[in-house]
Motif scaffolding. Structure first.
Motif, PDB file in Angstrom:
ATOM      1  N   ASP A 170       9.384  -8.293  -3.835  1.00  0.00           N
ATOM      2  CA  ASP A 170       9.875  -7.958  -4.823  1.00  0.00           C
ATOM      3  C   ASP A 170       9.337  -8.606  -6.219  1.00  0.00           C
ATOM      4  O   ASP A 170       8.457  -9.225  -6.040  1.00  0.00           O
ATOM      5  N   ASN A 202       4.546  -2.864  -0.875  1.00  0.00           N
ATOM      6  CA  ASN A 202       4.516  -3.156  -2.139  1.00  0.00           C
ATOM      7  C   ASN A 202       4.902  -2.014  -2.904  1.00  0.00           C
ATOM      8  O   ASN A 202       5.124  -2.215  -4.241  1.00  0.00           O
ATOM      9  N   ASP A 204       7.083   0.285  -3.425  1.00  0.00           N
ATOM     10  CA  ASP A 204       8.522   0.297  -4.286  1.00  0.00           C
ATOM     11  C   ASP A 204       8.391  -0.490  -5.621  1.00  0.00           C
ATOM     12  O   ASP A 204       8.693   0.080  -6.677  1.00  0.00           O
ATOM     13  N   TRP A 205       8.020  -1.717  -5.350  1.00  0.00           N
ATOM     14  CA  TRP A 205       7.831  -2.594  -6.561  1.00  0.00           C
ATOM     15  C   TRP A 205       6.636  -2.074  -7.633  1.00  0.00           C
ATOM     16  O   TRP A 205       6.910  -1.936  -8.824  1.00  0.00           O
ATOM     17  N   GLY A 208       7.518   0.953  -9.322  1.00  0.00           N
ATOM     18  CA  GLY A 208       8.659   1.186 -10.108  1.00  0.00           C
ATOM     19  C   GLY A 208       8.567   0.556 -11.567  1.00  0.00           C
ATOM     20  O   GLY A 208       7.358   0.909 -12.219  1.00  0.00           O
ATOM     21  N   SER A 223       0.403   3.645   4.323  1.00  0.00           N
ATOM     22  CA  SER A 223       0.956   4.655   3.338  1.00  0.00           C
ATOM     23  C   SER A 223      -0.131   6.039   2.995  1.00  0.00           C
ATOM     24  O   SER A 223       0.188   6.899   2.979  1.00  0.00           O
ATOM     25  N   ARG A 228       3.913   6.843   4.233  1.00  0.00           N
ATOM     26  CA  ARG A 228       5.379   6.514   3.883  1.00  0.00           C
ATOM     27  C   ARG A 228       5.157   5.131   3.383  1.00  0.00           C
ATOM     28  O   ARG A 228       4.204   4.289   3.825  1.00  0.00           O
ATOM     29  N   GLU A 229       5.865   4.556   2.806  1.00  0.00           N
ATOM     30  CA  GLU A 229       6.292   3.196   2.443  1.00  0.00           C
ATOM     31  C   GLU A 229       6.529   2.308   3.691  1.00  0.00           C
ATOM     32  O   GLU A 229       7.492   3.039   4.510  1.00  0.00           O
ATOM     33  N   ARG A 232      11.047   0.651   3.933  1.00  0.00           N
ATOM     34  CA  ARG A 232      12.293   1.366   4.608  1.00  0.00           C
ATOM     35  C   ARG A 232      11.642   2.472   5.266  1.00  0.00           C
ATOM     36  O   ARG A 232      12.418   3.342   5.931  1.00  0.00           O
ATOM     37  N   GLU A 234      10.418   5.387   4.289  1.00  0.00           N
ATOM     38  CA  GLU A 234      10.687   6.463   3.720  1.00  0.00           C
ATOM     39  C   GLU A 234       9.470   7.193   3.402  1.00  0.00           C
ATOM     40  O   GLU A 234       8.295   6.676   3.206  1.00  0.00           O
ATOM     41  N   ILE A 236       6.737   9.173   1.243  1.00  0.00           N
ATOM     42  CA  ILE A 236       6.563   8.922  -0.157  1.00  0.00           C
ATOM     43  C   ILE A 236       6.223  10.305  -0.643  1.00  0.00           C
ATOM     44  O   ILE A 236       5.440  11.119  -0.185  1.00  0.00           O
TER      45      ILE A 236
END
Ligand SMILES: *Cc1c(COP(=O)(O)O)cnc(C)c1O
Length: 361
Positions: A170, A202, A204-205, A208, A223, A228-229, A232, A234, A236
């Motif tokens: 984070d 990393n 998401d961070w 963002g 990824s 996927r990240e 989680r 999820e 992308i």
């Protein structure tokens, strides 16, 4: 086509890589593409480079050697701490390696001197996930060691989170890495070419709005290959999650009771499976097992459910789907299933180029 087989869509891998390269470039971050799940496939490596990645990273020196032998031209980074016993190979095949141990650094320096080259070093810092890394308080001492070894060049620092204990990369962790980079530069009067913030967890961070600070590189594998990240898992947005799929053949399809009968002991892999009585069900066996992949990391086609796996058999409940012997079923893979399938000699690898499937060389 032989089965089981991995079907690899180079165009989708290329698009995934290019999308990530472009999005991260807007944030000032380069991509080191991690090839460890591809067994150093030169075809895939070429796609990654064409997509604009800054370099290639792998945890196995053998994979870097495979790509070198195939004349893949790129900066190659060994991203797992080198075995001291492999120092000579590491210097031969990798331009840079990620390191945490002074003994290994000394062995690399000797090997580099013998080979007449300079070897780049990224020092990995422990920021709390408790896998590899030098504790921040010890970092200056190790930097000093590297700077004093003339055949090593301090290329940068990096960290790896979210692998052993799921600790999130984070804003706070990334700010700490940035501070360490600046502090090393001012203390020692050096410039770090690379500050490598981490892996696919990393994103998401990185994508963002947080301040990127000194981070200028991410090492991305999952990824790019699976879209996927990994914090989680999820998908992308805008990336393909089916660039690589696993196809296997049905060898039995019969309606059977859903409960086993007889005295219960252990099963092939130790645990007696928990069975629920669902009446008579169509059970399908696919010629695929632990020797080919990680069955727990497979997602079957809609309407089918994996109920068990042993070394060579994957058993599915087919519900009402008409599945016949000789049919091929296609599975999505997670990273664990992908790495195992890539490494299995029983799994063929075919590459989709345009509309044709060709054997992977
Ligand atoms: C595997 C690995 C990566 C890539 O991780 P992904 O989750 O596949 O992006 C990055 N860094 C290190 C040190 C690794 O071992």
């Amino acid at each position: 086509m032989s089965s089981p087989r991995l079907e690899i869509h180079l165009d989708k891998i290329h698009r995934n890589a290019r999308t990530l390269v472009e999005r991260l470039a807007l944030r000032g971050i380069d991509v080191t593409a991690v090839t460890k799940a591809t067994l150093g496939s030169p075809e895939i490596a070429e796609q990654l480079l064409r997509a604009g990645v800054a370099g290639l990273g792998d945890s196995r020196i053998e994979n870097l050697a495979t790509m070198r032998r195939a004349r893949v031209l790129a900066t190659m980074t060994l991203i797992r701490s080198p075995m001291r016993s492999q120092a000579r190979l590491v210097v031969e095949h990798a331009d840079v390696s990620c390191n945490t141990e002074v003994d290994v650094l000394q062995a690399l320096a000797v090997a580099a001197r013998t080979a007449g080259r300079t070897h780049g070093v990224v020092l990995m810092v422990e920021l709390g996930d408790l896998r590899e890394g030098i504790l921040p308080a010890d970092l200056p001492d190790v930097v000093r060691v590297v700077l004093d070894l003339p055949d090593l060049e301090l290329h940068g620092i990096g960290t790896n989170l979210a692998c052993q204990n799921g600790i999130a990369p984070d804003a706070a962790k990334m700010a700490e890495l940035s501070r360490l980079a600046s502090s090393i530069e001012s203390t020692f009067g050096v410039t770090l070419a690379v500050v490598s913030g981490g892996n696919s967890a990393n994103l998401d961070w990185a994508l963002g709005t947080a301040d990127i600070g000194r981070i200028d590189d991410l090492r991305l594998g999952e990824s790019i290959l699976l879209g996927r990240e990994t914090l989680r898992r999820e998908p992308i947005e805008g990336l393909a999650t089916d660039a690589i799929t696993l196809v296997a053949e049905v060898i039995e399809s019969k309606v059977k009771p859903s409960l086993p009968w007889g005295t219960v002991g252990l099963s092939a892999f130790g645990v007696a499976p928990e069975a629920v009585d669902r009446g008579d069900r169509r059970r399908v066996i696919v010629a695929l097992g632990h020797q080919d992949t990680d069955p727990a990391g497979l997602t079957p086609p809609a309407g089918l459910e994996i109920v068990g796996a042993s070394s060579d058999h994957l058993v599915l409940d087919a519900g009402r789907r008409p599945v016949a012997v000789g049919d091929e079923l296609r599975f999505a893979l997670d990273y664990s299933a992908l790495t195992r399938a890539m490494a299995s000699p029983f799994v063929a690898k075919v590459i989709k180029v345009g509309s044709r499937m060709v054997d992977h060389r």
